[in-house]
Design a protein around this motif. Structure first.
Motif, PDB file in Angstrom:
ATOM      1  N   VAL A  81      41.570  34.036  36.714  1.00  0.00           N
ATOM      2  CA  VAL A  81      42.884  34.480  36.236  1.00  0.00           C
ATOM      3  C   VAL A  81      42.830  35.963  35.860  1.00  0.00           C
ATOM      4  CG1 VAL A  81      44.542  34.271  34.322  1.00  0.00           C
ATOM      5  CG2 VAL A  81      43.691  32.220  35.456  1.00  0.00           C
ATOM      6  N   ILE A  82      41.785  36.367  35.121  1.00  0.00           N
ATOM      7  CA  ILE A  82      41.659  37.775  34.692  1.00  0.00           C
ATOM      8  C   ILE A  82      41.523  38.698  35.900  1.00  0.00           C
ATOM      9  CG2 ILE A  82      40.158  39.409  33.476  1.00  0.00           C
ATOM     10  CD1 ILE A  82      39.485  37.053  31.531  1.00  0.00           C
ATOM     11  N   VAL A  83      40.645  38.320  36.846  1.00  0.00           N
ATOM     12  CA  VAL A  83      40.430  39.152  38.044  1.00  0.00           C
ATOM     13  C   VAL A  83      41.702  39.236  38.881  1.00  0.00           C
ATOM     14  CG1 VAL A  83      39.159  39.309  40.233  1.00  0.00           C
ATOM     15  CG2 VAL A  83      37.950  38.710  38.136  1.00  0.00           C
ATOM     16  N   SER A  84      42.454  38.136  38.960  1.00  0.00           N
ATOM     17  CA  SER A  84      43.703  38.130  39.744  1.00  0.00           C
ATOM     18  C   SER A  84      44.756  39.045  39.131  1.00  0.00           C
ATOM     19  CB  SER A  84      44.251  36.703  39.854  1.00  0.00           C
ATOM     20  OG  SER A  84      43.394  35.904  40.630  1.00  0.00           O
ATOM     21  N   PHE A  85      44.699  39.244  37.802  1.00  0.00           N
ATOM     22  CA  PHE A  85      45.619  40.186  37.151  1.00  0.00           C
ATOM     23  C   PHE A  85      45.168  41.625  37.361  1.00  0.00           C
ATOM     24  CE2 PHE A  85      47.288  36.592  34.602  1.00  0.00           C
ATOM     25  CZ  PHE A  85      48.644  36.856  34.772  1.00  0.00           C
ATOM     26  N   ILE A  86      43.851  41.849  37.354  1.00  0.00           N
ATOM     27  CA  ILE A  86      43.317  43.201  37.568  1.00  0.00           C
ATOM     28  C   ILE A  86      43.515  43.629  39.024  1.00  0.00           C
ATOM     29  CG2 ILE A  86      41.228  44.638  37.507  1.00  0.00           C
ATOM     30  CD1 ILE A  86      40.178  42.764  35.278  1.00  0.00           C
ATOM     31  N   PHE A  87      43.270  42.689  39.954  1.00  0.00           N
ATOM     32  CA  PHE A  87      43.433  42.973  41.388  1.00  0.00           C
ATOM     33  C   PHE A  87      44.463  42.002  41.979  1.00  0.00           C
ATOM     34  CE2 PHE A  87      38.974  43.906  40.251  1.00  0.00           C
ATOM     35  CZ  PHE A  87      38.939  45.266  40.527  1.00  0.00           C
ATOM     36  N   PRO A  88      45.766  42.232  41.711  1.00  0.00           N
ATOM     37  CA  PRO A  88      46.788  41.306  42.229  1.00  0.00           C
ATOM     38  C   PRO A  88      46.822  41.307  43.760  1.00  0.00           C
ATOM     39  CG  PRO A  88      47.803  43.282  41.300  1.00  0.00           C
ATOM     40  CD  PRO A  88      46.348  43.346  40.966  1.00  0.00           C
ATOM     41  N   VAL A  89      46.899  40.107  44.331  1.00  0.00           N
ATOM     42  CA  VAL A  89      46.886  39.948  45.787  1.00  0.00           C
ATOM     43  C   VAL A  89      48.165  39.264  46.240  1.00  0.00           C
ATOM     44  CG1 VAL A  89      45.689  38.881  47.733  1.00  0.00           C
ATOM     45  CG2 VAL A  89      44.373  39.720  45.800  1.00  0.00           C
TER      46      VAL A  89
END
Length: 412
Positions: free
Chosen positions: A95-103
């Motif tokens: 979840v955190i990584v998906s917010f930092i690197f939205p795809v």
């Protein structure tokens, strides 16, 4: 020829698998048409592992419990806690990584004919029903929740059996373990066949358009394997965790990557636990249980693909909802093995948290199947290698509490 075989057997299994891997890549790239028939080696290897695993689990667990002495401590509570903690942290990391690197992604058709579960209750219901599955059916369908349940019950019932009966069960358990050793000896040839099948059938062209999505997915799994899991191990043992982490990745993760089946990797993990000199009473239960509920890779897949759909549709997500998604993905991941289609078919359930309609969610599942050749491989490698890692961590922590010295470098 005899000397050649003798030298081959003196080489470690990891090196043998590396040789099979390199030969498989060379053959599939240079002479794909001629190499195609060797695909059967991979199918035979995976088929043999899947066939022996349910029988191995049944007799190992039954024998361990039947011969378990009253008052003898096991590490199951610690292991289950580590499994659940690891799975939750995987969902949170994704979840955190998906917010930092939205795809964002191009949604794909092709999953319309699949039926996804309607809610968490349905997932858990399937899991519970698997507990009371017919024992013969459980073995036939490789339903490890059912197999574990029956093995535990039979083991408890046999505690009062005669020593002769217990010895017989123990002998059968040892015989099945020996058969597993025979199967694992063919791992280099099996991996070679699986590599040839993967490269000649899928190639990499179909994956290029989803490169960013794959980078986030695989990046999260690497972060879990090389950062989060080592932190968990260090917090428990206060020693450099990486020798043990790399040992598990090398000897469990590599075979799991190519077999793409946690169930097929159970025999491999059992042999690794034996090599690490872990308590058989613990790992005979924790390894098959881990193949069912220790699903960090599945939690990553569910979270990343769900948030990719959210970003694609321009839906705003607040922090509380993101945390709820972390918990939901962990719960769903634990029930993934009870649902046909595994983690991908649980994506619509997570998407419903954001009000995403089912027809759109199933298109996300379609994307999952397109990138599945890599997504599923990395997911299984993370899941399976962590089963051994957390089992060993709980075992070593117990020994340290008892005042015994543990040097991870020497053990691993």
């Amino acid at each position: 020829m005899k000397n050649l075989l003798k030298k081959w057997n003196q080489i470690s299994l990891v090196k043998q698998i590396s040789v099979g891997l390199i030969i498989g890549i060379i053959l599939s790239v240079t002479i794909p048409a001629a190499a195609k028939p060797l695909v059967i080696l991979g199918s035979l290897f995976v088929g043999a592992l899947k066939a022996i695993a349910p029988v191995l689990v049944l007799f190992l667990v039954m024998s361990a419990i039947a011969q378990h002495k009253r008052g003898q401590q096991t590490n199951m509570k610690s292991i289950i806690f580590l499994y659940l903690l690891g799975t939750f942290l995987a969902g949170l990391t994704a979840v955190i990584v998906s917010f930092i690197f939205p795809v964002s992604m191009s949604l794909a058709k092709g999953a319309d004919d699949l039926a996804a579960p309607g809610g968490v209750g349905e997932v858990l219901k399937t899991l519970v029903l698997n507990v009371v599955d017919n024992p013969v059916k459980a073995i036939y369908n490789a339903n490890y929740v059912g197999i574990l349940t029956w093995a535990v019950l039979l083991g408890l019932a046999l505690r009062n059996a005669t020593d002769t009966t217990k010895t017989l069960i123990s002998n059968v358990s040892d015989a099945v373990s020996t058969m597993v050793t025979w199967v694992i000896k063919f791992a280099p040839f099996g991996i070679m066949g699986l590599v040839i099948e993967s490269i000649t059938t899928n190639g990499i062209e179909s994956l290029l358009s989803y490169g960013k999505l794959l980078a986030v997915l695989i990046g999260c799994m690497f972060f879990m394997a090389l950062v989060v899991n080592p932190i968990i191990v260090f917090a428990n043992l206060r020693q450099n965790p990486y020798p043990l982490v790399f040992k598990c990745i090398k000897e469990s993760g590599i075979t799991a990557f190519f077999t793409r089946s946690s169930a097929a990797n159970i025999p491999v993990n059992m042999k690794l636990c034996e090599k690490l000199d872990l308590d058989k009473d613990s790992y005979s239960v924790s390894i098959p249980l881990g193949a069912t509920i220790n699903m960090a890779g599945a939690a990553v897949t569910i979270s990343v693909l769900t948030l990719a759909a959210v970003h694609t549709l321009g839906i705003q997500v607040d922090i509380p909802t993101a945390i709820i998604l972390s918990v939901l993905s962990a719960v769903c991941a634990c029930g993934a093995s009870g649902v046909a289609g595994g983690s991908l078919l649980l994506i619509p359930l997570a998407c419903s948290l954001f009000g995403i309609p089912n027809d759109v969610a199933m298109q996300v599942v379609g994307v999952g199947f397109i990138i599945g050749v890599l997504q599923d491989s990395f997911e299984t490698a993370l899941n399976s290698s962590t089963d051994v890692l957390f089992t060993a961590t709980a075992e070593f922590k117990k020994r340290l509490k008892e005042g015994k010295k543990i040097d991870i470098k020497k053990v691993a």
